[in-house]
Each structure stands twice: as C-alpha cells, then as structure tokens.
Design a protein around this motif. Structure first.
Motif, short mmCIF file in Angstrom:
data_model
loop_
_atom_site.label_atom_id
_atom_site.label_comp_id
_atom_site.label_asym_id
_atom_site.label_seq_id
_atom_site.Cartn_x
_atom_site.Cartn_y
_atom_site.Cartn_z
N ALA A 140 -7.98 2.53 -7.46
CA ALA A 140 -9.18 2.47 -6.64
C ALA A 140 -9.58 1.02 -6.37
O ALA A 140 -10.05 0.68 -5.28
CB ALA A 140 -10.33 3.21 -7.32
N ARG A 151 -0.87 5.44 -3.26
CA ARG A 151 -0.79 6.81 -3.79
C ARG A 151 0.06 6.82 -5.05
O ARG A 151 1.13 6.22 -5.09
CB ARG A 151 -0.21 7.75 -2.73
CG ARG A 151 -1.08 7.89 -1.49
CD ARG A 151 -0.48 8.87 -0.49
NE ARG A 151 -1.30 8.98 0.70
CZ ARG A 151 -1.19 8.16 1.75
NH1 ARG A 151 -0.27 7.22 1.74
NH2 ARG A 151 -1.98 8.31 2.80
N GLU A 155 -8.65 -3.28 1.34
CA GLU A 155 -9.38 -2.75 2.50
C GLU A 155 -8.45 -1.92 3.37
O GLU A 155 -8.42 -2.04 4.59
CB GLU A 155 -10.01 -3.91 3.29
CG GLU A 155 -11.04 -4.67 2.48
CD GLU A 155 -11.69 -5.80 3.26
OE1 GLU A 155 -11.22 -6.05 4.38
OE2 GLU A 155 -12.65 -6.40 2.75
N PHE A 156 -7.68 -1.08 2.70
CA PHE A 156 -6.66 -0.30 3.39
C PHE A 156 -6.39 0.94 2.55
O PHE A 156 -6.59 0.92 1.35
CB PHE A 156 -5.38 -1.15 3.52
CG PHE A 156 -4.33 -0.55 4.43
CD1 PHE A 156 -3.25 0.11 3.91
CD2 PHE A 156 -4.44 -0.67 5.81
CE1 PHE A 156 -2.28 0.65 4.74
CE2 PHE A 156 -3.49 -0.13 6.65
CZ PHE A 156 -2.39 0.54 6.10
N GLY A 157 -5.93 2.01 3.18
CA GLY A 157 -5.61 3.22 2.44
C GLY A 157 -4.31 3.05 1.66
O GLY A 157 -3.81 1.96 1.47
N GLY A 158 -3.76 4.15 1.23
CA GLY A 158 -2.50 4.10 0.51
C GLY A 158 -2.69 4.01 -0.99
O GLY A 158 -3.65 4.53 -1.54
N ALA A 195 0.81 -1.22 0.00
CA ALA A 195 0.00 0.00 0.00
C ALA A 195 0.84 1.26 0.00
O ALA A 195 0.46 2.28 -0.58
CB ALA A 195 -0.94 0.00 1.20
N ASP A 196 2.00 1.23 0.66
CA ASP A 196 2.83 2.44 0.77
C ASP A 196 3.90 2.53 -0.31
O ASP A 196 4.77 3.41 -0.25
CB ASP A 196 3.48 2.49 2.15
CG ASP A 196 2.46 2.69 3.26
OD1 ASP A 196 1.44 3.36 2.99
OD2 ASP A 196 2.67 2.19 4.38
N ARG A 199 -7.21 -0.34 -3.66
CA ARG A 199 -7.59 0.12 -2.32
C ARG A 199 -8.79 -0.66 -1.80
O ARG A 199 -8.84 -1.08 -0.65
CB ARG A 199 -7.91 1.61 -2.35
CG ARG A 199 -6.73 2.51 -2.66
CD ARG A 199 -7.11 3.98 -2.49
NE ARG A 199 -6.13 4.83 -3.13
CZ ARG A 199 -6.28 5.39 -4.33
NH1 ARG A 199 -7.41 5.21 -5.00
NH2 ARG A 199 -5.33 6.13 -4.85
#
Length: 294
Positions: A211, A223, A218-221, A196-197, A214
C-alpha cells in the motif's frame, strides 16, 4: 457507558460466542449475558443478534468507537500508574522488524553501560501493535519504520495520543530486492512506477507494505503473487531469492539476504526511516536510550 460492559461487548463480537467470551474474560456465561443486556438497556437499542451471534447495525457502529475508547482508557490507566509507581529496574521496548538495526544494538550497549542494573526486553511486533502498546503503557518505548522523503516524518497509523515522536538517526537507502537471475538485476537504478506490474510478495511487516508503494508511486499495480504473514526479514529474503516475487527493503536488509541483489530506487526520492515513539515523560533509562538512538 460502563467500560467493563463495553469490553465485554467487544469480546463477544470478536469471539462470536457468549461462552467463549466468558472463558476469555473469566466471567460466567450468565454474567456476560447480563453485561450485554445492561449495555443495550443503557443505549436503548439491540446491539447483538443472538442466533447466530452478530452485531446489529447499531452494534456495528458502536464497534467503530469501542476500540479507540478502550485504548484511551488503558492509556490513561498506564499514565496514572507510571506517575504513582516507584522507579522500575525493568523496561520493555518494541520494534517493528525493519526497525531492528545496528543502531539499536549500539544504543542498547550504551544503555547497559550507563544503567547496568536495568533489565531490558526487546519485542518484535507489527507497526500498529507497537503504537498501540506504547499508548497503553505495555511498552516504555517503540521503534517503527517506514518510507518517507528524507526530510519528511513518517505517516504513522492512528493510535491513542503519543507524547513524543523522534526520528532515529541514520536513514537507509531503499532498494528493490531481486533474485540474482532477474532481468533487472544488473540495472544500476530503478524507478518505482516502472515496477508496478512486477510480481510482488505481500509482506506488510517484514518488508515495506505494498500500500505504501502504491501511494508513493501514485500509480496502480503492485499486485501480490505471494503473501507472507510473518515478521522474519530473513525469510522474506529467501522467498525473493527463490523467485516468488519482489520486495522493497532498506539496503542493509537486502544485502544480508543470500541470493538477492539490491538495486537502488532512484525515483521517487525516498528513504527508509525509523522513529522512536513514547507516551508520558522521558526519564531514566528510557531517556538515555532515546538519546543514544537519536
């Protein structure tokens, strides 16, 4: 509401000018002004501010309804014309970039053997454009791709009603596409949440959209470090190889890219799938093509 007036209204808002809308629609500027005035009179409210041209609050609300309404009208026209028309020796199919797989080439070869006089055009489009053009009759068949659990259907974007959605055969493994010198390139498998990072390339049509990553992690990140607004999968592979960011691709697409290594995504358990979508009854060459794909 008169659909001709509604189409004029949408075009004026999109072009931001009465004169530009008139040129696109083939009307005079005064005719465009009369269309907008008639629509406002019908609804009893101001829809457009004139200087500068911008929708009012009521006009903004109307825009939310206008797109689906116009697509449904186009779909109805196309459906009636399909019924009335004589059989056509030419068909056009559309495919999102990652839906163009060897299976499609094999199916087209089978179609050519069975219907040698049928002329086929293949158009590569964005996923939503494929759905919209199938709905309006511009495409006889559409192929859209995405990620899903092996037994689940794709979550297709909303479009005008489609008659059929059929899973094409041959799901592919999803992999993280990494440059050869990436610290994770020697791993045997990766978990999507662990990435994710990382630095990502935002390529919503040539790769799997961030999208979707993500949502499935089920997690942010996730980017983006770079945005790629194109449909060329090979160009996306070159950007990954150059160290500009990561991408998630079906294994065949990642392995075809020079300077890229493909590491399987072990969790969550997902696959790259393709679905064939159509509107109206399946017959003739289109029915044969769907049968060969599925």
């Amino acid at each position: 509401m008169d659909p001709h007036l509604l189409r004029t209204f949408v075009t004026v808002v999109r072009r931001g000018s009465f004169s530009a809308a008139a040129r696109e629609l083939g009307y005079t500027q005064s005719a465009v002004s009369q269309h907008i005035a008639s629509l406002e009179a019908d609804l009893g409210t101001v829809l457009l501010f004139r200087r500068p041209v911008a929708p009012s609050e009521a006009g903004t609300r109307l825009l939310e309804h206008a797109g689906p309404l116009l697509i449904r009208l186009d779909a109805a026209r196309a459906d009636v014309m399909r019924v009335a028309a004589t059989p056509n020796a030419a068909i056009t199919i559309g495919a999102s970039p990652l839906a163009v797989k060897p299976r499609l080439s094999t199916a087209l070869a089978d179609l050519r053997r069975r219907f040698p006089r049928t002329h086929v055009t293949v158009r590569v489009l964005g996923r939503q454009a494929v759905l919209d053009e199938v709905s309006t009759g511009a495409l006889a068949l559409g192929l859209v791709d995405g990620m899903a659990a092996p037994s689940d259907p794709l979550r297709l974007p909303e479009a005008a009603p489609l008659t059929g959605v059929v899973r094409a055969a041959g799901d592919d493994e999803l992999v993280a596409a990494l440059p050869l010198d990436h610290p994770l390139a020697r791993r045997t498998a990766l978990r999507l949440p662990d990435l994710a990072d990382a630095r990502w390339i935002d390529a919503p049509e040539a790769g799997l959209p961030l999208a979707q990553l993500r949502a499935n992690a089920e997690f942010g990140g996730f980017r983006p470090a770079l945005a790629y607004d194109g449909t060329d999968v090979a160009a996306l592979g070159a950007l990954v190889a150059g160290g500009h960011g990561l991408a998630v691709l079906p294994r065949p697409a990642a392995e075809a890219a020079p300077g890229v290594t493909a590491v399987p995504i072990a969790e969550p358990r997902l696959a790259h799938c393709v679905e064939a979508v159509h509107a109206g009854a399946l017959d003739g060459p289109v029915a044969g093509l769907v049968k060969a794909l599925t």
